[in-house]
Design a protein around this motif. Structure first.
Motif, PDB file in Angstrom:
ATOM      1  N   UNK A 124       0.785  -1.244   0.012  1.00  0.00           N
ATOM      2  CA  UNK A 124       0.143   0.033   0.057  1.00  0.00           C
ATOM      3  C   UNK A 124       1.021   1.086   0.034  1.00  0.00           C
ATOM      4  N   UNK A 125       1.952   1.451   0.827  1.00  0.00           N
ATOM      5  CA  UNK A 125       2.788   2.341   0.829  1.00  0.00           C
ATOM      6  C   UNK A 125       3.491   2.721  -0.616  1.00  0.00           C
ATOM      7  N   UNK A 126       3.968   1.672  -1.109  1.00  0.00           N
ATOM      8  CA  UNK A 126       4.553   1.716  -2.390  1.00  0.00           C
ATOM      9  C   UNK A 126       3.774   2.331  -3.382  1.00  0.00           C
ATOM     10  N   UNK A 127       2.569   1.627  -3.557  1.00  0.00           N
ATOM     11  CA  UNK A 127       1.659   2.321  -4.326  1.00  0.00           C
ATOM     12  C   UNK A 127       1.157   3.552  -4.183  1.00  0.00           C
ATOM     13  N   UNK A 128       1.186   4.262  -3.075  1.00  0.00           N
ATOM     14  CA  UNK A 128       0.891   5.429  -2.499  1.00  0.00           C
ATOM     15  C   UNK A 128       2.040   6.418  -2.684  1.00  0.00           C
ATOM     16  N   UNK A 129       3.184   5.911  -2.543  1.00  0.00           N
ATOM     17  CA  UNK A 129       4.194   7.246  -2.792  1.00  0.00           C
ATOM     18  C   UNK A 129       4.986   6.902  -4.197  1.00  0.00           C
ATOM     19  N   UNK A 130       5.065   5.717  -4.583  1.00  0.00           N
ATOM     20  CA  UNK A 130       5.911   5.372  -5.807  1.00  0.00           C
ATOM     21  C   UNK A 130       4.967   4.927  -7.216  1.00  0.00           C
ATOM     22  N   UNK A 131       3.799   4.821  -6.813  1.00  0.00           N
ATOM     23  CA  UNK A 131       2.786   4.251  -7.971  1.00  0.00           C
ATOM     24  C   UNK A 131       3.196   3.000  -8.759  1.00  0.00           C
ATOM     25  N   UNK A 132       3.740   2.024  -7.727  1.00  0.00           N
ATOM     26  CA  UNK A 132       4.079   0.593  -8.106  1.00  0.00           C
ATOM     27  C   UNK A 132       3.888  -0.392  -6.954  1.00  0.00           C
ATOM     28  N   UNK A 133       4.007  -1.607  -7.520  1.00  0.00           N
ATOM     29  CA  UNK A 133       3.908  -2.752  -6.385  1.00  0.00           C
ATOM     30  C   UNK A 133       5.164  -2.595  -5.651  1.00  0.00           C
ATOM     31  N   UNK A 134       5.146  -3.139  -4.332  1.00  0.00           N
ATOM     32  CA  UNK A 134       6.114  -3.388  -3.507  1.00  0.00           C
ATOM     33  C   UNK A 134       7.308  -4.450  -4.130  1.00  0.00           C
ATOM     34  N   UNK A 135       6.790  -5.120  -4.940  1.00  0.00           N
ATOM     35  CA  UNK A 135       7.864  -6.114  -5.513  1.00  0.00           C
ATOM     36  C   UNK A 135       8.744  -5.577  -6.278  1.00  0.00           C
ATOM     37  N   UNK A 191      10.438  -2.560  -5.632  1.00  0.00           N
ATOM     38  CA  UNK A 191      10.909  -1.542  -4.836  1.00  0.00           C
ATOM     39  C   UNK A 191      12.589  -1.346  -5.057  1.00  0.00           C
ATOM     40  N   UNK A 192      12.963  -0.167  -5.158  1.00  0.00           N
ATOM     41  CA  UNK A 192      14.407  -0.421  -5.337  1.00  0.00           C
ATOM     42  C   UNK A 192      15.031   0.129  -3.769  1.00  0.00           C
ATOM     43  N   UNK A 193      16.333   0.105  -3.643  1.00  0.00           N
ATOM     44  CA  UNK A 193      17.120   0.426  -2.493  1.00  0.00           C
ATOM     45  C   UNK A 193      16.593   1.662  -1.955  1.00  0.00           C
ATOM     46  N   UNK A 194      16.803   2.806  -2.774  1.00  0.00           N
ATOM     47  CA  UNK A 194      16.278   4.225  -2.322  1.00  0.00           C
ATOM     48  C   UNK A 194      14.918   4.154  -1.607  1.00  0.00           C
ATOM     49  N   UNK A 195      13.940   3.444  -2.413  1.00  0.00           N
ATOM     50  CA  UNK A 195      12.544   3.418  -2.191  1.00  0.00           C
ATOM     51  C   UNK A 195      12.176   2.589  -0.755  1.00  0.00           C
ATOM     52  N   UNK A 196      13.028   1.654  -0.782  1.00  0.00           N
ATOM     53  CA  UNK A 196      12.892   0.863   0.232  1.00  0.00           C
ATOM     54  C   UNK A 196      13.378   1.490   1.757  1.00  0.00           C
ATOM     55  N   UNK A 197      14.579   2.395   1.447  1.00  0.00           N
ATOM     56  CA  UNK A 197      14.799   3.130   2.584  1.00  0.00           C
ATOM     57  C   UNK A 197      13.810   4.260   2.993  1.00  0.00           C
ATOM     58  N   UNK A 198      13.215   4.932   2.092  1.00  0.00           N
ATOM     59  CA  UNK A 198      12.075   5.642   2.630  1.00  0.00           C
ATOM     60  C   UNK A 198      11.140   5.169   3.139  1.00  0.00           C
ATOM     61  N   UNK A 199      10.465   3.882   2.533  1.00  0.00           N
ATOM     62  CA  UNK A 199       9.500   3.297   3.460  1.00  0.00           C
ATOM     63  C   UNK A 199       9.786   2.765   4.637  1.00  0.00           C
ATOM     64  N   UNK A 200      11.086   2.284   4.912  1.00  0.00           N
ATOM     65  CA  UNK A 200      11.602   1.822   6.137  1.00  0.00           C
ATOM     66  C   UNK A 200      11.547   2.934   7.213  1.00  0.00           C
ATOM     67  N   UNK A 201      11.991   4.331   6.797  1.00  0.00           N
ATOM     68  CA  UNK A 201      12.185   5.440   7.313  1.00  0.00           C
ATOM     69  C   UNK A 201      11.014   5.966   8.230  1.00  0.00           C
ATOM     70  N   UNK A 205      11.463   9.306  -7.741  1.00  0.00           N
ATOM     71  CA  UNK A 205      10.307   9.823  -8.474  1.00  0.00           C
ATOM     72  C   UNK A 205       9.330   9.729  -7.624  1.00  0.00           C
ATOM     73  N   UNK A 206       8.490  10.554  -6.991  1.00  0.00           N
ATOM     74  CA  UNK A 206       7.500  10.550  -5.913  1.00  0.00           C
ATOM     75  C   UNK A 206       6.051  10.620  -6.694  1.00  0.00           C
ATOM     76  N   UNK A 207       4.965   9.797  -6.256  1.00  0.00           N
ATOM     77  CA  UNK A 207       3.614  10.438  -6.902  1.00  0.00           C
ATOM     78  C   UNK A 207       3.111  11.563  -6.365  1.00  0.00           C
ATOM     79  N   UNK A 208       2.653  12.338  -7.114  1.00  0.00           N
ATOM     80  CA  UNK A 208       2.238  13.687  -6.870  1.00  0.00           C
ATOM     81  C   UNK A 208       0.906  13.462  -6.253  1.00  0.00           C
TER      82      UNK A 208
END
Length: 729
Positions: A194-205, A207-217, A265-268
């Motif tokens: 849910x977080x990945x789709x909300x913030x990055x517009x794609x599935x958590x499957x 996730x890149x390192x940078x995106x995973x770091x944002x979500x974990x934070x 790239x963040x979802x606007x």
């Protein structure tokens, strides 16, 4: 002697050893019993835990999709769980990032980390009274699924027991899978998908390192570190996560040096920050609006205009003085909330200053003082005296300490003359001013001390804006609202707003008169900074030591209120209602009314017949002039003709007698004789002659005196514009 000392020392040592053994034995027994008790509690807790399949399917709360007035999606609130990802579907970078920042000993403890627990105990002994900072991933899962977030010792103990039970019942991989699919990441998102789709517009499957770091934070403080609320905070926190991954061996330092979290790239999402002030105010009303309690997803169609909300946010942020907060409420002519800003930054502070804060409105409160005066018979052209006055040992001061002497009511309002407001409040009655404020929607306690006319009673910005909106509506009541209708995702309507009954709060001529005054305040008075190139009516307000600045006004059917000040009620340099708040009003309103036709204000004062006043010559030059007298209680006394036994000595109808003095409190400039004791006051009336108009009706006299008139009352009085019990002191 030496032998005695040796025996005494030996006895003391023997006693100490004896007590030490007792304490050791007692401690051991207590520890064994505690361990048995803990094991028993964990055993029964594990037996009562739901199955793994049940935990996967459990969801809590309701998803609410909020739409703007044009139907566009503005925010989704409540839980959003996304797609469930099995352990082998979750990227390793996501697992490593979460473990590194939240619980780097996850694979080595049994649900409770002894090292972190010991650190928490030390913190408590050294003076930190918070019970926190000890939760492992397993404890967080136990809290999210079974408990609340209260920071109490009892809750922490139950959390620890449940964490041990989870570790007993499930494997580490199962616990981590449950955690990553259920933990809250802010913005209503539960789980990494849910977080990945909300913030990055794609599935958590994916996730890149940078995106995973944002979500974990996000787990530490979702509202503060959410990238939709603050990209800078999100990037800073993600870099902390990257550092933790390097520290605990989950990331190669060379790879870490190549990471650029800011390039993600963040979802606007439109206006997420300030829109939350509106949703925080509007959505709790669903408990009252919806006929039945429901936990199904719903869509809420609101009155909010996204463009106006952006303009309002920018106007507040760009005009609020350094160190000060600001708030803005904008209402359409029917009460629909078009924009609502409760502060300069929702992430920094979600306290809603537009709907919850109680602050003094200063001279903006004079709206109610002058409304009461107009209802009592004043008109904008009436003459008043701007002179020093004292009322019940209270002496109000004008800004700058200057007094203009005689002026019309319109100018006194435009230049916010405190002296005149005090006199008017004293004349019409401070309780009547309070009643007028109540009538126009002020819901907070109102003082009736004389200083209340200058806005010493604390109010909500929303209530003040509502009052001005009622003036804009011609004196009709206005009920602010934010929700139009509620539907299911399939389109089934479960609530639609019905237009409430409207009430006439003041006669239309009173509304026209106050609009005249409000328009002058912007055109030539203290509110000149609020001009927008079309008719505007409004009023400034400033409190002592520049602690609060107010401007509330309307144009083309839109009413907007602005407040600025400090949350700690501290002084703000150079803050006045006619400066920053008025400029913010102007900046916002230029955008808000840009597509609306220009509307001229109706300020034509059509007085009712009973208040119409005869020509001036009716007051002068006839020998048989007589006067109606009013005693101290406002009661009518029989007519007293000049020269009669009841006539007052030293009074001259034209104000030229040698004993006559000027009464500074008389707004018409009428004269009266010097008095040492309270005396009945006179109002000149034209004598009855054969050419006189018909006498005043009983209805008029009953309104004027507050008494029922006898049937045989002598019909010799002419209708006058002012009711006699409203004779100005």
């Amino acid at each position: 002697m030496a032998s005695d000392r040796k025996r005494a020392a030996g006895g003391w040592k023997a006693g100490l050893w004896k007590w030490t053994k007792r304490l050791a034995i007692t401690g051991t027994v207590v520890a064994i019993l505690a361990a048995i008790g803990l094991a028993t509690a964990v055993y029964f807790a594990s037996r009562s835990l739901p199955s793994y399949a049940s935990l996967r399917q459990s969801q809590h709360g309701q998803t609410i999709l909020v739409r703007a007035r044009d139907g566009s999606e503005i925010v989704e609130l409540g839980p959003s769980y996304g797609e469930w990802l099995d352990s082998d579907e979750i990227p390793d970078v996501m697992k490593n990032a979460m473990i590194s920042v939240e619980d780097h000993r996850f694979y080595s403890h049994w649900g409770v980390d002894p090292v972190r627990l010991t650190g928490a105990i030390v913190e408590g002994i050294t003076g930190d009274d918070r019970i926190g900072g000890t939760s492992t991933i397993t404890q967080q899962l136990a809290r999210n699924v079974f408990l609340n977030s209260n920071r109490t010792l009892d809750r922490k103990l139950r959390e620890a027991v449940l964490a041990l039970a989870l570790e007993w019942r499930f494997s580490k991989d199962q616990i981590l899978e449950l955690y990553l699919n259920k933990v809250y990441f802010g913005g209503g998102s539960y789980g990494i998908d849910s977080a990945s789709r909300k913030f990055f517009s794609h599935s958590a499957r994916e996730l890149t390192l940078e995106e995973a770091a944002i979500i974990a934070g996000l787990v530490k403080a979702p509202s503060r570190y959410a990238p939709t609320a603050s990209v800078e905070n999100a990037v800073s926190r993600a870099n902390v996560v990257i550092g933790q991954m390097v520290r605990y061996g989950d990331l190669d330092p060379a790879v870490a040096r190549e990471v650029d979290v800011s390039a993600v790239n963040l979802r606007q999402e439109v206006g997420q920050n300030s829109i939350r002030y509106f949703t925080d105010w509007a959505l709790p009303q669903l408990d009252l609006l919806l006929p039945n309690e429901t936990f199904e997803p719903i869509e809420v169609w609101t009155t909010l205009d996204v463009g106006m909300q952006r303009a309002a946010t920018t106007a507040v942020q760009s005009n609020a003085p350094d160190g000060a907060q600001g708030a803005l409420v904008s209402v359409d002519r029917d009460g629909a909330i078009l924009a609502l800003v409760g502060g300069t930054d929702y992430v920094t502070s979600n306290y809603n200053r537009a709907t919850d804060a109680l602050r003094q409105p200063g001279s903006a409160w004079k709206l109610f003082v002058f409304l009461a005066a107009l209802e009592a018979g004043y008109t904008p052209d009436d003459r008043v005296q701007d002179v020093p006055v004292t009322i019940n040992d209270w002496t109000p001061r004008n800004s700058g300490g200057r007094y203009a002497g005689e002026m019309d009511l319109r100018s006194a309002f435009a230049y916010s003359k405190n002296s005149v407001a005090a006199q008017l409040g004293n004349e019409v009655g401070f309780s009547n001013v309070a009643s007028m404020a109540r009538r126009f929607g002020i819901t907070t306690p109102i003082s009736t001390y004389p200083a209340m006319v200058l806005g010493t009673s604390e109010v909500r910005l929303l209530d003040m804006t509502r009052a001005f909106a009622a003036v804009s509506a011609g004196g009709q009541s206005v009920e602010p609202y934010g929700i139009l209708r509620v539907t299911t995702p399939g389109g089934e309507e479960i609530y639609r707003r019905r237009e409430p009954r409207s009430y006439q709060l003041v006669p239309d001529y009173v509304a026209a008169g106050i609009t005249d005054l409000l328009q002058s305040a912007v055109a030539t008075g203290t509110g000149r900074a609020a001009q927008i190139g079309r008719p505007v009516a409004g009023k400034t307000g400033t409190t002592n030591s520049n602690r609060d600045g107010y401007f509330v006004g309307f144009s083309s059917g839109i009413t907007t209120g602005v407040w600025m000040g400090r949350d700690d009620n501290g002084r703000v340099g150079a803050l006045q209602g006619g400066t920053a708040p008025a400029r913010a009003f102007s900046a916002y309103m230029r955008y808000a009314v840009r597509e609306r036709p220009v509307e001229e204000f109706d300020t034509d004062l059509q007085l009712p017949e009973w208040q119409l006043e005869p020509d001036d010559e009716f007051y002068f030059g006839e020998d048989d002039d007589y006067y109606f007298y009013i005693d101290e209680q406002g009661n009518l006394v029989e007519p007293r003709r000049d020269g009669g036994e009841n006539s007052q000595p030293g009074f001259d109808v034209e104000g030229e007698g040698e004993n006559v003095v000027r009464d500074p409190l008389d707004p018409r400039g009428m004269d009266r004789p010097p008095q040492t004791q309270p005396q009945p006051q006179a109002t000149p009336r034209r004598s009855t002659t054969r050419d006189a108009p018909p006498a005043a009706s009983d209805d008029f006299l009953e309104r004027a005196t507050g008494r029922d008139m006898p049937d045989d009352r002598e019909r010799q009085r002419k209708p006058e514009r002012k009711a006699i019990n409203e004779r100005r002191i």
